[in-house]
Enzyme design. Structure first.
Site, PDB file in Angstrom:
ATOM      1  N   CYS A   8       5.767  17.528  -0.944  1.00 41.87           N
ATOM      2  CA  CYS A   8       6.881  17.560   0.017  1.00 41.87           C
ATOM      3  C   CYS A   8       7.281  19.024   0.205  1.00 41.87           C
ATOM      4  O   CYS A   8       6.483  19.922  -0.076  1.00 41.87           O
ATOM      5  CB  CYS A   8       8.042  16.679  -0.437  1.00 41.87           C
ATOM      6  SG  CYS A   8       8.825  17.188  -1.985  1.00 41.87           S
ATOM      7  N   ASN A  11       9.672  19.896  -3.613  1.00 38.12           N
ATOM      8  CA  ASN A  11       9.189  19.298  -4.867  1.00 38.12           C
ATOM      9  C   ASN A  11      10.341  18.974  -5.833  1.00 38.12           C
ATOM     10  O   ASN A  11      10.190  19.038  -7.052  1.00 38.12           O
ATOM     11  CB  ASN A  11       8.126  20.180  -5.555  1.00 38.12           C
ATOM     12  CG  ASN A  11       7.358  19.491  -6.681  1.00 38.12           C
ATOM     13  OD1 ASN A  11       6.962  20.138  -7.647  1.00 38.12           O
ATOM     14  ND2 ASN A  11       7.144  18.201  -6.600  1.00 38.12           N
ATOM     15  N   CYS A  13      12.862  16.338  -4.495  1.00 30.32           N
ATOM     16  CA  CYS A  13      13.369  15.018  -4.072  1.00 30.32           C
ATOM     17  C   CYS A  13      12.246  13.997  -3.921  1.00 30.32           C
ATOM     18  O   CYS A  13      12.068  13.112  -4.760  1.00 30.32           O
ATOM     19  CB  CYS A  13      14.143  15.122  -2.759  1.00 30.32           C
ATOM     20  SG  CYS A  13      15.591  16.188  -2.828  1.00 30.32           S
ATOM     21  N   ARG A  14      11.466  14.099  -2.838  1.00 25.91           N
ATOM     22  CA  ARG A  14      10.523  13.023  -2.499  1.00 25.91           C
ATOM     23  C   ARG A  14       9.243  13.025  -3.325  1.00 25.91           C
ATOM     24  O   ARG A  14       8.818  11.979  -3.825  1.00 25.91           O
ATOM     25  CB  ARG A  14      10.151  13.116  -1.002  1.00 25.91           C
ATOM     26  CG  ARG A  14      11.303  12.819  -0.088  1.00 25.91           C
ATOM     27  CD  ARG A  14      11.016  13.269   1.324  1.00 25.91           C
ATOM     28  NE  ARG A  14      10.933  14.728   1.420  1.00 25.91           N
ATOM     29  CZ  ARG A  14      10.601  15.396   2.500  1.00 25.91           C
ATOM     30  NH1 ARG A  14      10.284  14.736   3.594  1.00 25.91           N
ATOM     31  NH2 ARG A  14      10.584  16.719   2.491  1.00 25.91           N
ATOM     32  N   SER A  15       8.578  14.190  -3.454  1.00 30.87           N
ATOM     33  CA  SER A  15       7.270  14.150  -4.135  1.00 30.87           C
ATOM     34  C   SER A  15       7.380  13.899  -5.643  1.00 30.87           C
ATOM     35  O   SER A  15       6.536  13.170  -6.180  1.00 30.87           O
ATOM     36  CB  SER A  15       6.409  15.375  -3.817  1.00 30.87           C
ATOM     37  OG  SER A  15       7.009  16.572  -4.220  1.00 30.87           O
ATOM     38  N   ASP A 125      13.672  13.318   4.666  1.00 32.35           N
ATOM     39  CA  ASP A 125      14.106  14.227   3.616  1.00 32.35           C
ATOM     40  C   ASP A 125      15.531  13.860   3.178  1.00 32.35           C
ATOM     41  O   ASP A 125      16.460  13.968   3.983  1.00 32.35           O
ATOM     42  CB  ASP A 125      14.072  15.652   4.191  1.00 32.35           C
ATOM     43  CG  ASP A 125      14.324  16.693   3.136  1.00 32.35           C
ATOM     44  OD1 ASP A 125      14.803  16.325   2.047  1.00 32.35           O
ATOM     45  OD2 ASP A 125      14.023  17.865   3.393  1.00 32.35           O
TER      46      ASP A 125
END
Ligand code: 4NP
Length: 157
Positions: A8, A11, A13-15, A125
């Site tokens: 993401c 690195n 939050c999402r990934s 995001d």
């Protein structure tokens, strides 16, 4: 070993959420010695940081471990080391393709490409929007689809 890298922007939050969720699924299926999992960001602002509080909270609620996760930036070696480089959104995908140029790399795809018939292809995001629960549901669906794809393609069970 099949190697999967989630990517993401930051690195945090999402990934890392995808890394933790996918690792948990892989472990539950007893495939941890066949599938390796990591994550990275296209940006460097948060290098060394643990996952965002929102990501930690949602993973805690689902009893999924994020122990030891620390942000790092994606690099050229990652592109050849990993078999699946899984972007969260079109922005990350564009950055990865730019980095790759004409070099031979692992397969670069978006996570939601692995959800059959999904209308939504970008994982939003949550850094500003704070919608970590919604993001978790998408990440979990994408990870399930990715795992099924890898199992079939690499004859794992
Ligand atoms: P992520 O979220 O890409 O899901 O980790 C973000 C984290 C940090 C920033 C943007 C997005 N930032 O601008 O610092």
């Amino acid at each position: 070993m099949v190697k999967v890298l989630f990517v993401c922007l930051g690195n945090i939050c999402r990934s890392p959420m995808a890394e933790a969720v996918f690792r948990d699924m892989v472990k539950r299926e007893g495939l941890e010695d066949k599938i390796a999992v990591d994550s990275a960001g296209t940006g460097s602002w948060h290098v060394g940081d643990p996952p965002h509080r929102g990501t930690r909270d949602v993973l805690d609620r689902h009893q999924i471990s994020y122990e030891g996760l620390k942000a790092r930036q994606v690099n050229q070696q990652d592109l050849s080391n990993f078999d699946y480089i899984v972007a969260m959104d079109a922005g990350n995908l564009g950055e990865l393709r730019k980095m790759a140029g004409f070099k031979k790399t692992g397969e670069i795809r978006r996570l939601m490409d692995f959800v059959p018939n999904s209308d939504i292809l970008d994982v939003p995001d949550p850094y500003y929007a704070g919608n970590f629960d919604e993001v978790y549901e998408m990440v979990a669906k994408g990870c399930r689809g990715l795992l099924e794809t890898i199992k079939q393609k690499h004859h794992l069970s």
